[in-house]
Write a protein that holds these residues in place. Structure first.
Motif, PDB file in Angstrom:
ATOM      1  N   GLY A  87     -26.757  85.552  34.331  1.00 47.90           N
ATOM      2  CA  GLY A  87     -26.593  84.471  35.285  1.00 47.90           C
ATOM      3  C   GLY A  87     -27.859  83.769  35.723  1.00 47.90           C
ATOM      4  O   GLY A  87     -27.806  82.947  36.637  1.00 47.90           O
ATOM      5  N   ALA A  88     -28.977  84.052  35.087  1.00 44.69           N
ATOM      6  CA  ALA A  88     -30.244  83.479  35.549  1.00 44.69           C
ATOM      7  C   ALA A  88     -30.532  82.102  34.981  1.00 44.69           C
ATOM      8  O   ALA A  88     -31.272  81.325  35.608  1.00 44.69           O
ATOM      9  N   ARG A  89     -29.971  81.794  33.811  1.00 43.74           N
ATOM     10  CA  ARG A  89     -30.377  80.586  33.119  1.00 43.74           C
ATOM     11  C   ARG A  89     -29.173  79.898  32.474  1.00 43.74           C
ATOM     12  O   ARG A  89     -28.112  80.460  32.350  1.00 43.74           O
ATOM     13  N   ARG A  90     -29.372  78.631  32.108  1.00 47.91           N
ATOM     14  CA  ARG A  90     -28.448  77.875  31.282  1.00 47.91           C
ATOM     15  C   ARG A  90     -27.023  77.909  31.849  1.00 47.91           C
ATOM     16  O   ARG A  90     -26.826  77.703  33.062  1.00 47.91           O
ATOM     17  N   ILE A  91     -26.023  78.162  31.027  1.00 52.02           N
ATOM     18  CA  ILE A  91     -24.642  78.123  31.491  1.00 52.02           C
ATOM     19  C   ILE A  91     -24.389  79.174  32.565  1.00 52.02           C
ATOM     20  O   ILE A  91     -23.684  78.923  33.551  1.00 52.02           O
ATOM     21  N   GLY A  92     -24.972  80.353  32.406  1.00 53.44           N
ATOM     22  CA  GLY A  92     -24.765  81.409  33.392  1.00 53.44           C
ATOM     23  C   GLY A  92     -25.216  81.004  34.780  1.00 53.44           C
ATOM     24  O   GLY A  92     -24.534  81.277  35.781  1.00 53.44           O
ATOM     25  N   ALA A  93     -26.363  80.340  34.869  1.00 51.93           N
ATOM     26  CA  ALA A  93     -26.867  79.898  36.168  1.00 51.93           C
ATOM     27  C   ALA A  93     -25.936  78.866  36.785  1.00 51.93           C
ATOM     28  O   ALA A  93     -25.720  78.859  38.007  1.00 51.93           O
ATOM     29  N   GLU A  94     -25.364  78.002  35.968  1.00 50.31           N
ATOM     30  CA  GLU A  94     -24.438  76.988  36.504  1.00 50.31           C
ATOM     31  C   GLU A  94     -23.140  77.638  36.983  1.00 50.31           C
ATOM     32  O   GLU A  94     -22.545  77.193  37.976  1.00 50.31           O
ATOM     33  N   ILE A  95     -22.700  78.682  36.301  1.00 46.07           N
ATOM     34  CA  ILE A  95     -21.526  79.423  36.771  1.00 46.07           C
ATOM     35  C   ILE A  95     -21.812  80.045  38.128  1.00 46.07           C
ATOM     36  O   ILE A  95     -20.984  79.994  39.045  1.00 46.07           O
ATOM     37  N   VAL A  96     -22.998  80.632  38.276  1.00 43.80           N
ATOM     38  CA  VAL A  96     -23.387  81.219  39.565  1.00 43.80           C
ATOM     39  C   VAL A  96     -23.389  80.151  40.647  1.00 43.80           C
ATOM     40  O   VAL A  96     -22.826  80.339  41.741  1.00 43.80           O
ATOM     41  N   ARG A  97     -24.002  79.008  40.372  1.00 46.15           N
ATOM     42  CA  ARG A  97     -24.056  77.920  41.362  1.00 46.15           C
ATOM     43  C   ARG A  97     -22.648  77.434  41.727  1.00 46.15           C
ATOM     44  O   ARG A  97     -22.354  77.166  42.896  1.00 46.15           O
ATOM     45  N   GLY A  98     -21.794  77.301  40.713  1.00 46.00           N
ATOM     46  CA  GLY A  98     -20.455  76.802  40.962  1.00 46.00           C
ATOM     47  C   GLY A  98     -19.634  77.738  41.832  1.00 46.00           C
ATOM     48  O   GLY A  98     -18.947  77.298  42.762  1.00 46.00           O
ATOM     49  N   LEU A  99     -19.701  79.029  41.554  1.00 43.55           N
ATOM     50  CA  LEU A  99     -18.965  79.995  42.367  1.00 43.55           C
ATOM     51  C   LEU A  99     -19.539  80.042  43.774  1.00 43.55           C
ATOM     52  O   LEU A  99     -18.792  80.099  44.764  1.00 43.55           O
ATOM     53  N   HIS A 100     -20.856  80.010  43.871  1.00 45.23           N
ATOM     54  CA  HIS A 100     -21.493  80.043  45.188  1.00 45.23           C
ATOM     55  C   HIS A 100     -21.071  78.826  46.015  1.00 45.23           C
ATOM     56  O   HIS A 100     -20.753  78.942  47.215  1.00 45.23           O
ATOM     57  N   ALA A 101     -21.054  77.669  45.401  1.00 42.30           N
ATOM     58  CA  ALA A 101     -20.658  76.455  46.107  1.00 42.30           C
ATOM     59  C   ALA A 101     -19.204  76.521  46.579  1.00 42.30           C
ATOM     60  O   ALA A 101     -18.833  75.882  47.570  1.00 42.30           O
ATOM     61  N   ALA A 102     -18.394  77.314  45.872  1.00 43.77           N
ATOM     62  CA  ALA A 102     -16.991  77.470  46.250  1.00 43.77           C
ATOM     63  C   ALA A 102     -16.792  78.564  47.291  1.00 43.77           C
ATOM     64  O   ALA A 102     -15.650  78.866  47.658  1.00 43.77           O
ATOM     65  N   GLY A 103     -17.896  79.155  47.750  1.00 44.09           N
ATOM     66  CA  GLY A 103     -17.808  80.146  48.806  1.00 44.09           C
ATOM     67  C   GLY A 103     -17.851  81.586  48.372  1.00 44.09           C
ATOM     68  O   GLY A 103     -17.727  82.494  49.205  1.00 44.09           O
ATOM     69  N   TRP A 104     -18.045  81.837  47.089  1.00 46.33           N
ATOM     70  CA  TRP A 104     -18.126  83.213  46.597  1.00 46.33           C
ATOM     71  C   TRP A 104     -19.487  83.818  46.909  1.00 46.33           C
ATOM     72  O   TRP A 104     -20.492  83.119  47.023  1.00 46.33           O
ATOM     73  N   ARG A 105     -19.509  85.135  47.000  1.00 46.18           N
ATOM     74  CA  ARG A 105     -20.749  85.894  46.930  1.00 46.18           C
ATOM     75  C   ARG A 105     -20.913  86.343  45.484  1.00 46.18           C
ATOM     76  O   ARG A 105     -19.927  86.689  44.829  1.00 46.18           O
ATOM     77  N   VAL A 106     -22.139  86.325  45.003  1.00 41.38           N
ATOM     78  CA  VAL A 106     -22.351  86.535  43.569  1.00 41.38           C
ATOM     79  C   VAL A 106     -23.441  87.569  43.317  1.00 41.38           C
ATOM     80  O   VAL A 106     -24.537  87.481  43.891  1.00 41.38           O
ATOM     81  N   VAL A 107     -23.122  88.525  42.462  1.00 43.43           N
ATOM     82  CA  VAL A 107     -24.134  89.415  41.906  1.00 43.43           C
ATOM     83  C   VAL A 107     -24.568  88.805  40.583  1.00 43.43           C
ATOM     84  O   VAL A 107     -23.771  88.681  39.646  1.00 43.43           O
ATOM     85  N   LEU A 108     -25.803  88.374  40.538  1.00 46.33           N
ATOM     86  CA  LEU A 108     -26.386  87.655  39.409  1.00 46.33           C
ATOM     87  C   LEU A 108     -27.126  88.661  38.533  1.00 46.33           C
ATOM     88  O   LEU A 108     -28.188  89.157  38.899  1.00 46.33           O
ATOM     89  N   HIS A 109     -26.543  88.983  37.391  1.00 48.71           N
ATOM     90  CA  HIS A 109     -27.209  89.915  36.479  1.00 48.71           C
ATOM     91  C   HIS A 109     -28.196  89.175  35.582  1.00 48.71           C
ATOM     92  O   HIS A 109     -27.952  88.035  35.168  1.00 48.71           O
ATOM     93  N   TYR A 110     -29.312  89.833  35.291  1.00 52.81           N
ATOM     94  CA  TYR A 110     -30.268  89.305  34.325  1.00 52.81           C
ATOM     95  C   TYR A 110     -30.889  90.473  33.571  1.00 52.81           C
ATOM     96  O   TYR A 110     -30.803  91.632  34.008  1.00 52.81           O
ATOM     97  N   HIS A 111     -31.501  90.166  32.454  1.00 58.68           N
ATOM     98  CA  HIS A 111     -32.210  91.192  31.682  1.00 58.68           C
ATOM     99  C   HIS A 111     -33.719  90.966  31.784  1.00 58.68           C
ATOM    100  O   HIS A 111     -34.407  91.682  32.478  1.00 58.68           O
ATOM    101  N   ARG A 112     -34.213  89.906  31.109  1.00 63.55           N
ATOM    102  CA  ARG A 112     -35.652  89.656  31.109  1.00 63.55           C
ATOM    103  C   ARG A 112     -36.052  88.464  31.984  1.00 63.55           C
ATOM    104  O   ARG A 112     -37.231  88.266  32.251  1.00 63.55           O
ATOM    105  N   SER A 113     -35.094  87.681  32.422  1.00 67.53           N
ATOM    106  CA  SER A 113     -35.403  86.432  33.137  1.00 67.53           C
ATOM    107  C   SER A 113     -35.558  86.678  34.641  1.00 67.53           C
ATOM    108  O   SER A 113     -34.865  86.072  35.469  1.00 67.53           O
ATOM    109  N   ALA A 114     -36.479  87.570  34.998  1.00 67.67           N
ATOM    110  CA  ALA A 114     -36.636  87.946  36.407  1.00 67.67           C
ATOM    111  C   ALA A 114     -37.052  86.772  37.276  1.00 67.67           C
ATOM    112  O   ALA A 114     -36.520  86.585  38.379  1.00 67.67           O
TER     113      ALA A 114
END
Length: 247
Positions: free
Chosen positions: A14-41
């Protein structure tokens, strides 16, 4: 949303590209999000900080290597404990690179099947008890190449085809409490390292809508399947401008 009823989702990659936009979209809709990443700290922490500035304690960035079997259940359990619930799992993380026949290695097979198929399976298995309690849902990011393989990418194509089959299987296994669906992006973002494969102009020539899509198109579809499709399960929705009609 009331704090006690605010849904929570785990989004892998969820740190970059499509994953980051999914995180933003859910957050904007009122969700709380656990954003997983591997190397993109850096990207993960920056995105989490920006969204937490908009709404306090609404995003948590968690690092995990999805190739490590022991990390998968631990990632889910940590995510579920953070806010005491887990309502959605979005399996977005994916590896993508060519594997021409004659040069495929066991490492290629292990890595591409691991990130695109094995990890979603074991994450879903670990998440199922939490999702059942909430009547939650899983969305898997697949690919139009799951149905019509991409030349030069046989292992990736097989992995995504497996994920499509897994999506339908889990929809049966987890019903009726948990819905499981998939999204197959088409021409959304070009690979960061362009190789000798299909070129953007050639791909767009076969897209009826005659343009690439945006990460927002995928994010909105993911949100729809999580929030607004209570009678939809076992389905894979191509968000590709009609491209899959031709390829």
């Amino acid at each position: 949303m009331d704090e006690k009823t605010t849904p929570a989702a785990l989004v892998t990659g969820g740190a970059r590209r499509i994953g980051a936009e999914i995180v933003r979209g859910l957050h904007a809709a009122g969700w709380r999000v656990v954003l997983h990443y591997h190397r993109s700290a850096t990207e993960a922490e920056s995105l989490a900080a920006a969204l937490n500035a908009l709404r306090t304690d609404s995003v948590l960035a968690l690092q995990a290597d999805l190739d490590d079997p022991a990390a998968l259940a631990a990632l889910v359990e940590t995510a579920a404990r953070r806010w005491g619930r887990l309502d959605g799992l979005v399996n977005n993380a994916s590896s993508f690179y060519p594997t021409p026949l004659g040069n495929i290695t066991e490492t290629d097979w292990t890595h591409l099947l691991g990130s695109n198929l094995k990890a979603p399976l074991f994450l879903a298995q670990a998440a199922a008890p939490h999702l059942r309690r909430r009547g939650g849902a899983i969305v898997n990011l697949i690919d139009v190449y799951a149905e019509r393989p991409l030349k030069g990418y046989p292992v990736y194509s097989v992995a995504k085809a497996g994920l499509a089959a897994l999506t339908r299987s889990l929809a049966v296994e987890f019903a009726p409490e948990v819905r499981v669906n998939g999204v197959s992006p088409g021409a959304i973002l070009w690979p960061e390292q362009q190789d000798d494969g299909p070129q953007p102009a050639d791909i767009l020539a076969k897209v009826p809508l005659a343009r690439p899509g945006t990460p927002g198109d995928i994010a909105r579809t993911v949100r729809f399947l999580l929030e607004e499709a209570p009678y939809v399960t076992g389905q894979i929705l191509a968000v590709d401008g009609g491209r899959s009609v031709f390829i």
